[in-house]
Motif scaffolding. Structure first.
Motif, PDB file in Angstrom:
ATOM      1  N   GLY B 370     -71.636 -23.579  66.822  1.00 40.92           N
ATOM      2  CA  GLY B 370     -71.999 -24.326  67.905  1.00 40.92           C
ATOM      3  C   GLY B 370     -72.154 -23.585  69.102  1.00 40.92           C
ATOM      4  N   ALA B 371     -72.159 -22.376  69.193  1.00 41.92           N
ATOM      5  CA  ALA B 371     -72.311 -21.475  70.236  1.00 41.92           C
ATOM      6  C   ALA B 371     -73.901 -21.391  70.516  1.00 41.92           C
ATOM      7  CB  ALA B 371     -71.690 -20.324  70.167  1.00 41.92           C
ATOM      8  N   GLY B 372     -74.463 -21.753  71.482  1.00 37.57           N
ATOM      9  CA  GLY B 372     -75.952 -21.593  71.844  1.00 37.57           C
ATOM     10  C   GLY B 372     -76.176 -20.167  71.919  1.00 37.57           C
ATOM     11  N   PHE B 378     -78.906 -13.754  72.727  1.00 40.50           N
ATOM     12  CA  PHE B 378     -77.476 -13.417  73.139  1.00 40.50           C
ATOM     13  C   PHE B 378     -76.675 -14.887  73.168  1.00 40.50           C
ATOM     14  CE2 PHE B 378     -79.482  -9.559  74.824  1.00 40.50           C
ATOM     15  CZ  PHE B 378     -78.752  -8.546  74.247  1.00 40.50           C
ATOM     16  N   VAL B 379     -75.264 -14.694  73.012  1.00 45.33           N
ATOM     17  CA  VAL B 379     -74.738 -15.910  73.087  1.00 45.33           C
ATOM     18  C   VAL B 379     -74.358 -16.455  74.479  1.00 45.33           C
ATOM     19  CG1 VAL B 379     -72.411 -16.955  72.901  1.00 45.33           C
ATOM     20  CG2 VAL B 379     -72.915 -15.252  71.130  1.00 45.33           C
ATOM     21  N   GLN B 380     -74.834 -18.003  74.544  1.00 48.41           N
ATOM     22  CA  GLN B 380     -74.893 -18.586  75.816  1.00 48.41           C
ATOM     23  C   GLN B 380     -73.604 -19.042  76.276  1.00 48.41           C
ATOM     24  OE1 GLN B 380     -78.284 -20.812  76.336  1.00 48.41           O
ATOM     25  NE2 GLN B 380     -78.393 -20.078  78.267  1.00 48.41           N
ATOM     26  N   LEU B 381     -73.012 -18.771  77.491  1.00 47.55           N
ATOM     27  CA  LEU B 381     -71.714 -19.534  77.852  1.00 47.55           C
ATOM     28  C   LEU B 381     -71.967 -20.947  78.055  1.00 47.55           C
ATOM     29  CD1 LEU B 381     -70.375 -16.588  79.914  1.00 47.55           C
ATOM     30  CD2 LEU B 381     -69.789 -17.248  77.382  1.00 47.55           C
ATOM     31  N   THR B 391     -67.618 -20.737  74.875  1.00 43.58           N
ATOM     32  CA  THR B 391     -69.134 -21.027  74.551  1.00 43.58           C
ATOM     33  C   THR B 391     -69.020 -22.711  74.204  1.00 43.58           C
ATOM     34  OG1 THR B 391     -68.606 -21.023  72.168  1.00 43.58           O
ATOM     35  CG2 THR B 391     -69.173 -18.995  73.316  1.00 43.58           C
ATOM     36  N   ALA B 392     -70.244 -23.142  73.747  1.00 43.68           N
ATOM     37  CA  ALA B 392     -70.351 -24.689  73.665  1.00 43.68           C
ATOM     38  C   ALA B 392     -69.861 -25.194  72.455  1.00 43.68           C
ATOM     39  CB  ALA B 392     -71.845 -24.843  73.452  1.00 43.68           C
ATOM     40  N   GLY B 393     -69.331 -24.075  71.397  1.00 42.69           N
ATOM     41  CA  GLY B 393     -68.879 -24.414  70.317  1.00 42.69           C
ATOM     42  C   GLY B 393     -67.071 -24.400  70.619  1.00 42.69           C
ATOM     43  N   ALA B 394     -66.451 -25.581  70.267  1.00 44.80           N
ATOM     44  CA  ALA B 394     -65.075 -25.621  70.571  1.00 44.80           C
ATOM     45  C   ALA B 394     -64.037 -24.664  69.959  1.00 44.80           C
ATOM     46  CB  ALA B 394     -64.458 -26.995  70.156  1.00 44.80           C
ATOM     47  N   GLY B 395     -63.322 -23.995  70.228  1.00 44.09           N
ATOM     48  CA  GLY B 395     -62.727 -22.797  69.763  1.00 44.09           C
ATOM     49  C   GLY B 395     -63.457 -21.592  69.350  1.00 44.09           C
ATOM     50  N   VAL B 396     -64.588 -21.207  70.040  1.00 44.73           N
ATOM     51  CA  VAL B 396     -65.611 -20.303  69.817  1.00 44.73           C
ATOM     52  C   VAL B 396     -65.522 -19.408  71.067  1.00 44.73           C
ATOM     53  CG1 VAL B 396     -67.560 -19.174  69.008  1.00 44.73           C
ATOM     54  CG2 VAL B 396     -66.658 -21.187  67.920  1.00 44.73           C
ATOM     55  N   PHE B 397     -65.061 -18.224  71.280  1.00 46.76           N
ATOM     56  CA  PHE B 397     -65.487 -17.488  72.437  1.00 46.76           C
ATOM     57  C   PHE B 397     -66.066 -15.965  72.133  1.00 46.76           C
ATOM     58  CE2 PHE B 397     -61.410 -20.125  71.818  1.00 46.76           C
ATOM     59  CZ  PHE B 397     -61.616 -20.921  73.151  1.00 46.76           C
ATOM     60  N   VAL B 401     -70.875  -7.321  74.816  1.00 48.30           N
ATOM     61  CA  VAL B 401     -72.460  -7.389  74.664  1.00 48.30           C
ATOM     62  C   VAL B 401     -72.952  -8.402  74.041  1.00 48.30           C
ATOM     63  CG1 VAL B 401     -74.605  -6.010  74.350  1.00 48.30           C
ATOM     64  CG2 VAL B 401     -72.526  -4.937  75.258  1.00 48.30           C
ATOM     65  N   VAL B 402     -72.112  -9.200  73.251  1.00 40.40           N
ATOM     66  CA  VAL B 402     -72.798 -10.373  72.501  1.00 40.40           C
ATOM     67  C   VAL B 402     -73.188 -11.133  73.369  1.00 40.40           C
ATOM     68  CG1 VAL B 402     -70.491 -11.529  72.436  1.00 40.40           C
ATOM     69  CG2 VAL B 402     -72.187 -11.812  70.301  1.00 40.40           C
TER      70      VAL B 402
END
Ligand SMILES: Cc1cc2nc3c(=O)[nH]c(=O)nc-3n(C[C@H](O)[C@H](O)[C@H](O)COP(=O)(O)OP(=O)(O)OC[C@H]3O[C@@H](n4cnc5c(N)ncnc54)[C@H](O)[C@@H]3O)c2cc1C
Ligand code: SF4
Ligand code: SF4
Ligand code: SF4
Ligand code: SF4
Lengths: 364, 429
Positions: B370-372, B378-381, B391-397, B401-402
């Motif tokens: 669920g992380a955009g 690159f991962v979007q905050l 991130t947009a995914g609950a529990g995902v941080f 550089v990611v």
């Protein structure tokens, strides 16, 4: 130096819509196989355009050194299409050099020139069809008038180009009389040899150009020397004149066909962007080849009295008339003269810089 | 396949670069249990192979190794190296990760890191840790300060001579070892998969990696490292000490024609750093940096840049358009000189470093957390103004550089932020 803040928007009207993305890195100039120590482009000209240095642009001869190989556009880090900018500058300059102001109107108004060409074609065809006298003789006279018209048009262009490129920036009438310079100018004129200065020679483009050029020059010779009078006598399929006609017609058709296909499929940087006038140019060229071939075929197969031949021949002459009046002076065709002239003017500038140019200064 | 190993922790950290290490330590020190999964045979990420770091010129491994050691000895951190995360499933409030331990072909529990196997192995391979500039054995410990100190065997190059097995005092060579599956259950996931540099083949005009004296910046780091492949700076083609070295900035970024339009942020700084280090190890060499603009973005970085100028490093504003070479493999750069009457020019150097950009190290969208991702992978905050790790995914941080190009100080800072966000998330569960 006077600055024209609207300059870049003005140039964009001739193409080069992406040039504002340029961040002035110089990759284009470094990658360009034709850019030289004393004729460095495209970046410098892009910069001059952006900051509105109008005189730098109007006096530039570099655009004529560019053969649109597209190296710069395909490697530009900003996809700013510097090659297309050079093309736009050539259109812009033609509009400047053109005393009639028609080029400017045509370039800026998309398909106007095409509609006008169609209208004129219909008009001339009707006019020629309504002529009751000896059309063969009339055609001969019309064809003789062509070179006179073209010479006048070209003369106007050349004088103006000289004014912008040499007289204004150098403040005087300058020339170089060195035989080597004059010789080189002619060599460039006949061979357009810088074409192959491009890093990866685009053979298809070069051969297509060669075919069209040779076919076209032959067609000029055939008509202007009045080698053909298809309404008066019958030609045999293998007579020398017929062979010339077959070659000229086919070369134009094949070369023109390849060029159009490349424009349709945008297979190279140089054919990615098409201005309506480019299409008009190619299409008319195609029609000239086709009508020439068809006229001659009818003559060879059915003789000079064939009723269809009478019609097709009138159409052929009508197309050529429109070509000479409207296409030759106001499209890319004229480039073939500016290119060698630019080579010559470059020499003049160099001589002038070294103080060895022939000529005199005009007091400002 | 070996038997399924099950691990249950509070947080799963994917990637053990400086960001992953820092996030794991911060969490474990607060009392949370962590599993850290690293695909390479050693933890430490890119930082452990750097020479020194800007802007302090501290030795990179002197900073990284203590952190690596703390992680590997921490009672609450379970470290899995040479392991791939194959999938992560979200079930209610737990994540279940399927991980595969790749076979090292040795008994990891028995090995005492004596290196006898490595000493006797007769087959040499190009050493990827040294960016291909040195050689290693087919069975070898990846590099001197690797953690864990366990050898890896490359069966595709092994000639089955059996020398290692005979030499090993603990009898731990296992030619038939198989991959081992691991299942990790965690309450939160921290993505710290870092970056890869733009490949040498990205830009046709730069020789496609075929010019021997046009090297990657990582190779330059290795040449400059105290324990690097040659122990000094030599150029690859003939081992000559280069007298003139050039840096090509933005060689793998800010270039739409190679599909990387963004600025990679660190390459101006690492080029300046390497130039300074080079002028230390090769005092008489000419060093030139060809740049579009210098982006010295952090505290003290402008000073660092000015120091480099003052030290006599040449800065030339030009985008290098093409690199070729002469018959002695001296690279030739084609540029437009922009000072004065600008004109195209060709300049010869003896060694050229491409300042490549940073690309995402792993496509984390494959984990479906669920992380955009942004346009560049690159991962979007979820909201950068609120948190630098959520991130947009609950529990995902995310840490390091990611999330996009950044330097070590920034990676460490937001690894701390990721640990803090993960801790507060777990507490609220
Ligand atoms: C040539 C060069 C020189 C530099 N010099 C400096 C400097 O002097 N100072 C400075 O501040 N910065 C410098 N940098 C930048 C610095 O390297 C980074 O900021 C920093 O290393 C980022 O750390 P990270 O943990 O985010 O990523 P990484 O170090 O890339 O760590 C990511 C880790 O994740 C692992 N991984 C990736 N995918 C997976 C997966 N699917 N499963 C398991 N593991 C995975 C990777 O193997 C790697 O170990 C330099 C960069 C370069 C290219
Ligand atoms: S047009 Fe492109 S290559 Fe040329 S200077 Fe501008 S950004 Fe650079
Ligand atoms: S199109 Fe080719 S010749 Fe024209 S400026 Fe670009 S690189 Fe030079
Ligand atoms: S068996 Fe393979 S790994 Fe062991 S020493 Fe021989 S070649 Fe090296
Ligand atoms: S940091 Fe410097 S070299 Fe790297 S992309 Fe940005 S401007 Fe170019």
């Amino acid at each position: 130096m006077k600055v024209n803040p609207e300059l870049i928007d003005e140039i964009k009207k001739y193409g080069a819509f992406d040039i504002s993305a340029c961040f002035n890195c110089g990759n284009c100039t470094a990658v360009c196989p034709l850019s030289k120590e004393d004729a460095s482009f495209p970046r410098k000209l892009i910069r001059a355009g952006h900051v509105g240095m109008e005189e730098k642009i109007t006096s530039a001869i570099e655009p004529w050194h560019c053969y649109y190989c597209g190296e710069c556009s395909s490697t530009c880090p900003r996809e700013a299409q510097p090659g297309e900018y050079m093309m736009a500058l050539r259109r812009y300059l033609i509009a400047k050099y053109d005393i009639t102001g028609l080029s400017r109107i045509f370039y800026k108004n998309g398909w106007l020139q095409t509609w006008l060409a169609l209208g004129l074609l219909a008009g001339f065809y009707l006019l020629y069809s309504s002529y009751t006298g000896d059309f063969g003789a009339l055609a001969g006279k019309i064809e003789l008038a062509f070179p006179v018209y073209v010479t006048i048009a070209l003369g106007g262009y050349i004088i103006n180009m000289y004014r912008y490129a040499i007289v204004k920036p150098l403040g005087g009438i300058k020339a170089s009389l060195k035989p080597a310079h004059i010789y080189e100018t002619f060599v460039h004129g006949f061979t357009q040899k810088n074409f192959n200065g491009c890093e990866e020679t685009d053979w298809t483009r070069w051969i297509a150009h060669l075919l069209v050029m040779s076919g076209y020059v032959l067609t000029l010779l055939i008509s202007n020397l009045h080698l053909l009078s298809p309404l008066d006598k019958q030609y045999s399929a293998f007579s020398p004149v017929s062979l010339l006609v077959w070659y000229a017609g086919l070369a134009i058709l094949i070369g023109g066909g390849v060029m159009s296909l490349r424009r349709v499929f945008k297979s190279a940087e140089s054919s990615k962007f098409s201005h309506p006038s480019d299409w008009l140019f190619v299409a008319t060229m195609f029609l000239i080849g086709a009508s020439l071939l068809f006229t001659h075929y009818l003559n060879v197969a059915y003789g000079p009295q064939d009723p269809l031949l009478a019609k097709v021949y009138r159409l052929n002459i009508a197309i050529e008339t429109v070509w000479i009046l409207l296409i030759v002076p106001f499209t890319k065709w004229i480039h073939i003269f500016f290119r060698p002239l630019a080579v010559y003017f470059q020499h003049v500038k160099r001589e002038a810089a070294a103080g060895t140019a022939f000529g005199f200064n005009l007091s400002r | 396949m070996r038997e399924l190993e099950k691990i249950e922790v509070d947080t799963l950290v994917v990637g053990s670069g400086i960001a992953g290490l820092q996030a794991a330590l911060d969490l474990a020190d607060q009392g949370y249990s962590v599993a850290i999964v690293e695909k390479a045979p050693s933890i430490g990420g890119k930082m452990i192979s750097l020479s020194k770091v800007f802007p302090t010129l501290d030795c990179a491994s002197c900073i990284t190794t203590p952190r690596m050691a703390s992680v590997s000895h921490h009672p609450r951190i379970k470290t899995l190296t040479y392991s791939t995360v194959d999938a992560i499933k979200r079930e209610g409030k737990t994540f279940t990760a399927s991980v595969t331990r790749k076979p090292r072909y040795i008994d990891e529990k028995e090995c005492i890191s004596c290196k006898r196997c490595e000493e006797v192995c007769p087959v040499y391979l190009p050493d990827e840790y040294e960016q291909g500039l040195g050689a290693k054995k087919t069975i070898s410990i990846p590099f001197t300060n690797a953690i864990p100190q366990l050898p890896v065997m490359h069966p595709e190059h092994c000639i089955r001579c059996g020398a290692c097995a005979r030499a090993c005092p603990k009898d731990c060579i296992e030619f038939l070892q198989e991959p081992a599956p691991v299942e990790i259950k965690a309450k939160a996931v921290i993505l710290a998969t870092g970056y890869e540099t733009t490949p040498m083949t990205a830009k046709k005009q730069y020789g496609l990696g075929k010019l021997p004296n046009v090297i990657s910046p990582m190779a330059a780091e290795r040449l400059l490292a105290p324990h690097g492949p040659y122990g000094r700076v030599l150029r690859p083609s003939d081992g000559m000490v280069p007298g003139s070295i050039a840096y090509v900035q933005c060689a793998g970024s800010r270039d739409k024609s190679i599909g990387v339009p963004y600025c990679s942020r660190v390459c101006c700084m690492y080029a300046i750093k390497q130039a300074i280090l080079l002028s230390g190890s090769l005092p008489i060499a000419d060093i030139t940096i060809y740049y579009m603009d210098i982006r010295a973005f952090g505290k003290g970085y402008e000073q660092f840049y000015n120091n480099a100028r003052a030290m006599g490093i040449n800065f030339v504003k030009a985008k290098v358009a093409r690199i070729t070479e002469d018959e002695k493999h001296n690279p030739i750069l084609r540029i437009e000189r922009q000072e004065g009457d600008s004109a195209p020019a060709e300049v010869k150097h003896e060694l050229v470093v491409l300042s490549q950009g940073l690309l995402p190290g792993c496509d984390v969208s494959k984990f479906n957390l669920g992380a955009g991702l942004n346009d560049f992978g690159f991962v979007q905050l979820s909201d950068e103004t609120v948190s630098s790790a959520v991130t947009a995914g609950a529990g995902v941080f995310a840490a390091g550089v990611v999330k996009g190009p950044r330097d070590i100080p920034d990676s460490v800072v937001d690894a701390g932020s990721a640990a803090m966000e993960a801790a507060s998330y777990i507490r609220k569960l």
